[in-house]
Scaffold this motif. Structure first.
Motif, PDB file in Angstrom:
ATOM      1  N   VAL A  18       2.535  -8.706  -6.050  1.00  0.00           N
ATOM      2  CA  VAL A  18       2.347  -8.070  -4.750  1.00  0.00           C
ATOM      3  C   VAL A  18       1.099  -8.645  -4.089  1.00  0.00           C
ATOM      4  CG1 VAL A  18       0.999  -6.112  -5.646  1.00  0.00           C
ATOM      5  CG2 VAL A  18       2.314  -5.850  -3.536  1.00  0.00           C
ATOM      6  N   GLN A  19       1.210  -8.917  -2.803  1.00  0.00           N
ATOM      7  CA  GLN A  19       0.104  -9.471  -2.020  1.00  0.00           C
ATOM      8  C   GLN A  19      -0.047  -8.602  -0.779  1.00  0.00           C
ATOM      9  OE1 GLN A  19      -1.850 -10.739   0.557  1.00  0.00           O
ATOM     10  NE2 GLN A  19      -0.745 -12.641   0.972  1.00  0.00           N
ATOM     11  N   HIS A  20      -1.164  -7.896  -0.658  1.00  0.00           N
ATOM     12  CA  HIS A  20      -1.363  -6.903   0.395  1.00  0.00           C
ATOM     13  C   HIS A  20      -1.249  -7.521   1.785  1.00  0.00           C
ATOM     14  CE1 HIS A  20      -3.470  -4.019   2.963  1.00  0.00           C
ATOM     15  NE2 HIS A  20      -3.341  -3.110   2.001  1.00  0.00           N
ATOM     16  N   ASP A  21      -1.839  -8.661   2.004  1.00  0.00           N
ATOM     17  CA  ASP A  21      -1.796  -9.458   3.234  1.00  0.00           C
ATOM     18  C   ASP A  21      -2.581  -8.848   4.395  1.00  0.00           C
ATOM     19  OD1 ASP A  21      -1.012 -12.034   3.875  1.00  0.00           O
ATOM     20  OD2 ASP A  21       0.720 -11.385   5.052  1.00  0.00           O
ATOM     21  N   ASP A  22      -3.275  -7.748   4.161  1.00  0.00           N
ATOM     22  CA  ASP A  22      -4.160  -7.211   5.196  1.00  0.00           C
ATOM     23  C   ASP A  22      -5.298  -6.442   4.523  1.00  0.00           C
ATOM     24  OD1 ASP A  22      -4.983  -6.879   7.843  1.00  0.00           O
ATOM     25  OD2 ASP A  22      -3.902  -4.989   8.078  1.00  0.00           O
ATOM     26  N   LEU A  23      -5.850  -7.028   3.464  1.00  0.00           N
ATOM     27  CA  LEU A  23      -6.853  -6.328   2.663  1.00  0.00           C
ATOM     28  C   LEU A  23      -8.228  -6.510   3.284  1.00  0.00           C
ATOM     29  CD1 LEU A  23      -7.020  -4.643   0.013  1.00  0.00           C
ATOM     30  CD2 LEU A  23      -7.913  -6.724  -1.051  1.00  0.00           C
ATOM     31  N   HIS A  24      -8.591  -5.590   4.149  1.00  0.00           N
ATOM     32  CA  HIS A  24      -9.929  -5.540   4.722  1.00  0.00           C
ATOM     33  C   HIS A  24     -10.565  -4.208   4.352  1.00  0.00           C
ATOM     34  CE1 HIS A  24      -8.238  -2.890   7.787  1.00  0.00           C
ATOM     35  NE2 HIS A  24      -7.340  -3.826   8.088  1.00  0.00           N
ATOM     36  N   ASP A  25     -11.795  -3.992   4.799  1.00  0.00           N
ATOM     37  CA  ASP A  25     -12.537  -2.814   4.330  1.00  0.00           C
ATOM     38  C   ASP A  25     -11.969  -1.490   4.835  1.00  0.00           C
ATOM     39  OD1 ASP A  25     -13.378  -2.972   6.985  1.00  0.00           O
ATOM     40  OD2 ASP A  25     -15.421  -3.585   6.488  1.00  0.00           O
ATOM     41  N   GLY A  26     -11.103  -1.539   5.862  1.00  0.00           N
ATOM     42  CA  GLY A  26     -10.472  -0.316   6.337  1.00  0.00           C
ATOM     43  C   GLY A  26      -9.275   0.108   5.517  1.00  0.00           C
ATOM     44  N   ASN A  27      -8.848  -0.742   4.581  1.00  0.00           N
ATOM     45  CA  ASN A  27      -7.675  -0.442   3.761  1.00  0.00           C
ATOM     46  C   ASN A  27      -8.022  -0.271   2.278  1.00  0.00           C
ATOM     47  OD1 ASN A  27      -5.850  -0.391   5.874  1.00  0.00           O
ATOM     48  ND2 ASN A  27      -5.395  -2.582   5.734  1.00  0.00           N
ATOM     49  N   VAL A  28      -9.272   0.095   2.030  1.00  0.00           N
ATOM     50  CA  VAL A  28      -9.737   0.346   0.669  1.00  0.00           C
ATOM     51  C   VAL A  28     -10.481   1.673   0.654  1.00  0.00           C
ATOM     52  CG1 VAL A  28     -11.146  -0.491  -1.248  1.00  0.00           C
ATOM     53  CG2 VAL A  28     -10.017  -2.140   0.272  1.00  0.00           C
TER      54      VAL A  28
END
Length: 339
Positions: free
Chosen positions: A209-219
């Motif tokens: 799986v590759q999130h493809d939008d992993l920035h600090d708002g999605n953690v």
């Protein structure tokens, strides 16, 4: 199901749809002994509707995906089974509808960085995400069979070729779209792109799986460790493609030079999880290739996200052609030499 007049999917604004969704939320919460105590607070984008629902035991979050991102519901349910310490365990999901109901995740990494901008927080977040990917890799084929998009290197060049034939999504010759010259330049790039895909596949790092939008708002950055959410852009792909968005977002939010040692350190913190299987030189080569190829994956993700009524997607329509143009941009770890 109530649908838009153009047939693009559920009409989230209709009273009938909202009544049915609220009834589902209340029923699922009732099974856990909770009840809704107020009106849901909505947030609507072309790709999803999100409600913050107050309950007698704190807020919960309802999400409805459009047909292009409907796989998110089944994906988060699967991830919660495989690696429950890395994601929120859903209260309920309806994969057919693309509905999910999640507990509140607490403070985001973005909120934490706003208080304490030390990039060491990212150094702690990235290994946990890598661990999630490693735990999920053995189930990659199953995820594809469940509807998670397939962006593995073996098929990505074909996806790219198909995308170049989608003139409507690329807005060729229109404002905000690809120019005819850029479109031809991208076509000419296909053989080289396919060769880089082959090289990445030959290195042999398993897809996952590759999130493809992993920035600090999605953690979420809780005391027990990070949890990763908002999987609507995710695909089954080379794991290192994640680094395109992650390093890019860190670089621009912190106004770092492309060759800043802190970005290299973050890349290496992420790659550390694979050092028992591959030497570092091979991992760096794979990361460079995956980042370079990742613009196509992002463009494909945006096309799915905008699989909705034309008036709903107009604000974001330039994202599909815009990401393709990024194929000729510099890597987040290389100086930008464009004029």
């Amino acid at each position: 199901m109530t649908t838009n007049a153009d047939g693009y999917g559920p009409d989230w604004s209709s009273e009938q749809w909202q009544l049915r969704a609220r009834s589902w939320v209340e029923a699922q919460l009732g099974q856990t002994g909770r009840r809704v105590t107020g009106l849901a607070e909505p947030r609507v984008r072309p790709w999803s509707l999100v409600w913050r629902v107050p309950t007698d035991d704190g807020p919960v979050w309802f999400k409805a995906n459009n047909r292009g991102t409907v796989h998110e519901a089944v994906l988060i349910a699967t991830l919660a089974q495989l690696t429950p310490e890395r994601v929120l365990t859903p209260i309920a999901v309806d994969p057919a509808q693309g509905w999910s109901l999640l507990p509140d995740g607490g403070e985001s990494l973005r909120d934490l960085l706003a208080r304490d901008p030390d990039l060491a927080h990212w150094e702690r977040a990235l290994p946990g995400y890598a661990a999630l990917q490693l735990a999920t890799a053995p189930r990659a084929d199953e995820l594809v069979s469940l509807g998670v998009p397939d962006h593995r290197p073996e098929v990505l060049a074909g996806n790219f070729a198909e995308l170049l034939d989608d003139r409507e999504s690329l807005l060729i010759g229109a404002e905000g779209g690809l120019s005819p010259d850029m479109h031809e330049r991208l076509r000419a790039e296909l053989p080289s792109y396919a060769e880089r895909c082959r090289r990445l596949a030959d290195i042999g790092i398993p897809a996952t799986v590759q999130h493809d939008d992993l920035h600090d708002g999605n953690v979420f950055a809780g005391p027990e460790g990070c949890r990763y959410f908002d999987w609507g852009d995710a695909s089954v792909a080379h794991p290192f493609g994640t680094l395109l968005v992650t390093l890019r977002s860190i670089r621009y939010s912190k106004e770092l030079a492309a060759d800043d040692a802190r970005l290299v350190r973050l890349r290496d913190a992420y790659l550390e999880a694979w050092t028992d299987r591959y030497d570092r030189r091979t991992l760096v080569e794979a990361a460079d290739l995956a980042i370079n190829l990742g613009a196509v994956s992002r463009s494909l993700s945006w096309r799915r996200a905008l699989d909705t009524a034309e008036e709903s997607r107009a604000e974001y329509a330039d994202a599909v052609p815009g990401w393709l143009e990024e194929l000729f941009a510099a890597s987040p770890l290389q100086p930008d030499t464009r004029p």
